[in-house]
Write a protein that holds these residues in place. Structure first.
Motif, mmCIF file in Angstrom:
data_model
loop_
_atom_site.group_PDB
_atom_site.id
_atom_site.type_symbol
_atom_site.label_atom_id
_atom_site.label_comp_id
_atom_site.label_asym_id
_atom_site.label_seq_id
_atom_site.Cartn_x
_atom_site.Cartn_y
_atom_site.Cartn_z
ATOM 1 N N GLY A 76 0.781 -1.230 0.000
ATOM 2 C CA GLY A 76 0.000 0.000 0.000
ATOM 3 C C GLY A 76 0.809 1.273 0.000
ATOM 4 N N ARG A 77 2.112 1.182 -0.331
ATOM 5 C CA ARG A 77 2.977 2.367 -0.284
ATOM 6 C C ARG A 77 3.840 2.444 -1.528
ATOM 7 N NH1 ARG A 77 6.876 1.900 4.298
ATOM 8 N NH2 ARG A 77 7.226 4.118 3.877
ATOM 9 N N LEU A 78 4.211 3.674 -1.870
ATOM 10 C CA LEU A 78 5.221 3.885 -2.891
ATOM 11 C C LEU A 78 6.611 3.706 -2.299
ATOM 12 C CD1 LEU A 78 3.730 7.101 -4.541
ATOM 13 C CD2 LEU A 78 3.915 4.862 -5.643
ATOM 14 N N LEU A 79 7.560 3.316 -3.136
ATOM 15 C CA LEU A 79 8.930 3.112 -2.687
ATOM 16 C C LEU A 79 9.623 4.443 -2.458
ATOM 17 C CD1 LEU A 79 9.800 0.278 -5.205
ATOM 18 C CD2 LEU A 79 9.672 0.007 -2.726
ATOM 19 N N GLU A 80 10.332 4.549 -1.346
ATOM 20 C CA GLU A 80 11.023 5.785 -0.990
ATOM 21 C C GLU A 80 12.427 5.788 -1.585
ATOM 22 O OE1 GLU A 80 10.798 5.669 3.216
ATOM 23 O OE2 GLU A 80 8.648 6.100 3.274
ATOM 24 N N THR A 81 12.816 6.944 -2.129
ATOM 25 C CA THR A 81 14.093 7.017 -2.826
ATOM 26 C C THR A 81 14.908 8.247 -2.475
ATOM 27 O OG1 THR A 81 13.001 8.145 -4.659
ATOM 28 C CG2 THR A 81 13.256 5.788 -4.859
#
Length: 342
Positions: free
Chosen positions: A247-252
């Protein structure tokens, strides 16, 4: 709330709100037929594509976003932010008009939309500020029931872009924040057909000029997708099986420090065996088994998949890539390239 030309967007059926998912369906229909948005999509498609290359003298500072990633950037530090390689995926741009702070994501699945949009909004600042939104990518893939190549027909599952787009507009519409929709270059507004009859997206990548908010079609060369390209591609492949990222976008990217902080993801040891098996497939089999839109993929798609598999074969233990489950950190150097810090 979604607004076009300053006016709220309303669904055509008042009863749709009571049916699960119906709001998004009604909104997409209204937006797709809006004359102003269609004209804006036509202008965007007619704009020459910008080619982003890294390493050349005077190149603008940029941040690149892979599939299922997002980044929020400050115009004081970053001149360009964007993504490409989108076929059935949809790129989302949200920009604070007062500060110029801009968030870009590369959405690929409806279940990450709600949490992903929340992540994007966290660093955009004042809730009362006017936010501009651009939705770009995806195409009418539901009409592509047969993929034609080399005189052969291949059956392929279809219909990824439409439910994703419906979810995005529904979540934006239900928000208390006002979102001024400037671009709706998605689905039928972003579809063309090749000589074999396969439907394809017209625009698969874009870049945002952070100081002006201008959005143009773009493609990125391999060096400009740094840092940590292969590892970041692997995270896209494995995150669906990693509960950390549900349920989350990947952090970059660390907005405050202008560094890439590649948050960790893990994979099972048998991924090396799976990768080895996949690497035995022919190029055409790779396209059919590993892509949601095999006829629409760029020429380097298969090469990228094989680089992912070779990395997994050589690094079966994820802890070698992310020791102690800590992020991989890259600092920008004086020439605009990236240097590994940890």
């Amino acid at each position: 709330m979604l607004l076009v030309d300053g006016e709220p967007v309303l669904s055509s059926s008042a009863g749709a709100a009571s049916r699960t998912g119906a709001v998004g369906v009604e909104l997409v229909a209204a937006l797709a037929g809006h004359p102003g948005l269609r004209d804006a999509a036509d202008r965007l498609k007619a704009t020459p594509e910008t080619r982003i290359s890294a390493g050349r003298e005077g190149a603008p500072r940029h941040v690149y976003v892979f599939q299922r990633e997002y980044a929020t950037v400050d115009p004081a530090r970053v001149e360009l932010v964007g993504t490409d390689e989108a076929t059935t995926c949809i790129g989302v741009v949200i920009r604070n008009n007062r500060t110029g702070i801009t968030s870009v994501s590369h959405m690929d699945f409806p279940k990450i939309v709600e949490g992903g949009l929340k992540q994007m909004l966290e660093l955009l600042g004042d809730d009362n500020a006017p936010f501009d939104v651009h939705l770009i990518g995806g195409f009418s893939d539901a009409s592509t029931k047969v993929v034609r190549s080399s005189g052969k027909k291949h059956i392929k599952q279809e219909g990824y872009s439409y439910p994703l787009c419906c979810k995005i507009v529904e979540v934006l519409h239900k928000s208390q924040q006002q979102f001024h929709l400037r671009s709706f270059c998605v689905l039928e507004n972003n579809t063309t057909t090749d000589s074999l009859g396969n439907t394809l997206p017209v625009i698969g990548g874009f870049v945002v000029q952070t100081t002006s908010g201008v959005v143009t079609p773009a493609s990125f060369d391999m060096n400009s997708r740094c840092p940590d390209e292969v590892v970041r591609r692997i995270r896209v492949s494995v995150c669906s099986y990693d509960p950390t990222w549900q349920g989350r976008l990947l952090e970059t990217y660390d907005t405050q420090c202008d560094v890439f902080r590649i948050a960790p993801a893990c994979w099972m040891p048998n991924w090396a065996d799976i990768a080895s098996s996949l690497n035995q497939l022919s190029d055409s089999e790779v396209l059919m088994q590993c892509s949601t839109s095999p006829a629409a993929e760029p020429p380097h798609f298969v090469e990228n998949e094989r680089r992912i598999w070779k990395y997994l074969i050589n690094n079966p233990d994820w802890e070698e890539t992310f020791p102690k489950y800590k992020p991989r950190v890259f600092h920008r150097t004086s020439d605009g390239s990236w240097s590994r810090y940890s």
